[in-house]
Design an enzyme around this catalytic site. Structure first.
Site, PDB file in Angstrom:
ATOM      1  N   LEU A 100       0.946  -1.450  -0.155  1.00  0.00           N
ATOM      2  CA  LEU A 100       0.099   0.059   0.365  1.00  0.00           C
ATOM      3  C   LEU A 100       1.061   1.022  -0.039  1.00  0.00           C
ATOM      4  O   LEU A 100       1.315   1.029   0.838  1.00  0.00           O
ATOM      5  CB  LEU A 100      -0.685   0.054   1.243  1.00  0.00           C
ATOM      6  CG  LEU A 100      -2.116  -1.499   1.580  1.00  0.00           C
ATOM      7  CD1 LEU A 100      -3.042  -0.985   2.760  1.00  0.00           C
ATOM      8  CD2 LEU A 100      -2.867  -1.428   0.670  1.00  0.00           C
ATOM      9  N   ASP A 101       0.587   1.808  -0.749  1.00  0.00           N
ATOM     10  CA  ASP A 101       0.944   3.414  -0.867  1.00  0.00           C
ATOM     11  C   ASP A 101       1.360   4.023   0.458  1.00  0.00           C
ATOM     12  O   ASP A 101       0.706   3.603   1.698  1.00  0.00           O
ATOM     13  CB  ASP A 101       0.486   4.567  -1.684  1.00  0.00           C
ATOM     14  CG  ASP A 101       0.737   4.331  -2.708  1.00  0.00           C
ATOM     15  OD1 ASP A 101       0.898   3.847  -3.940  1.00  0.00           O
ATOM     16  OD2 ASP A 101      -0.281   4.538  -3.960  1.00  0.00           O
TER      17      ASP A 101
END
Ligand code: URA
Length: 234
Positions: A100-101
């Site tokens: 996930l960013d």
């Protein structure tokens, strides 16, 4: 398994360090002090310095990833998701299932089973990921059609995705692939900037609503069974 090898894998220190601990009498197995590092551990509760040790070598975790953490094993400059997890998980080789960013929140799975992790993110398995996004401009039915048809990005065409508009600037999106910045790039191609992104589910596993950002728990048996099924492994 040798007791010193077990304790070292569980993150109590290097082989030499845990051997010292054991010789000092700081380790109990099933209530008995064990002073031999080569003791063959075959089960039973372990105490290290008067604290119970979690002796499970296979771990499968759901983390409510908060914003601000990198999905990486380590980084020289920034905190990673492991900064909110027990050290044992890293020494056991627990790895994130995909990324996930840094600013994305929500469900991040971690597992010590590398095959499971790789199969769950393999594009051909088409495991569904559900996100909720807040964007900067109003969403329209044209966006829904665009996502459904498969958006052309500079280097690939995204697979058809389901976009459900929840409010003018908020939507739920279901994708079956996980390329770098995928969802943000899809919104950007449709003319919207993503202001917030939150993952609700990964395949059959939904983020536990009782967790707060930064909290985690072990996957339940039925969640794990469903994940192995989604990975085509059981
Ligand atoms: N898509 C993105 O753009 N970012 C994420 O973190 C996950 C999916």
């Amino acid at each position: 398994m040798r007791l010193d090898a077990l304790l070292s894998r569980l993150g109590f220190g290097s082989r030499t360090e845990v051997q010292k601990l054991i010789r000092q009498g700081a380790v109990l197995v099933s209530g008995e002090t064990v002073r031999s590092p080569s003791f063959a551990y075959s089960g039973g509760p372990v105490m290290v310095r008067n604290c119970p040790a979690d002796t499970r070598l296979e771990r499968h975790i759901m983390l409510y990833k908060p914003a601000g953490l990198l999905t990486a094993a380590e980084d020289p400059a920034q905190p990673t998701v492991f900064s909110v997890l027990p050290g044992a998980l890293r020494s056991l080789g627990c790895m994130p299932v995909g990324r996930l960013d840094k600013d994305t929140t929500g469900l991040l799975l971690l597992t010590t089973d590398g095959t499971l992790a790789h199969r769950l993110i393999a594009p051909q398995r088409e495991v569904e990921k559900v996100y909720e996004a807040v964007v900067d401009t109003d969403l329209t039915e044209a966006d829904v059609r665009l996502f459904r048809e498969g958006i052309r990005l500079s280097d690939f065409t995204a697979r058809p995705a389901e976009l459900v508009i929840l409010s003018p600037r908020q939507a739920r999106i279901t994708v079956t692939e996980g390329k770098y910045h995928q969802v943000k790039r899809m919104f950007s191609a449709a003319g919207h900037q993503t202001l917030a992104l939150h993952r609700r589910s990964f395949g059959p596993v939904r983020l536990d609503e009782t967790l707060s950002p930064g909290q985690f728990r072990e996957l339940r048996e039925e969640e794990l069974a469903a994940l192995y099924h989604a990975a085509g492994m059981r």
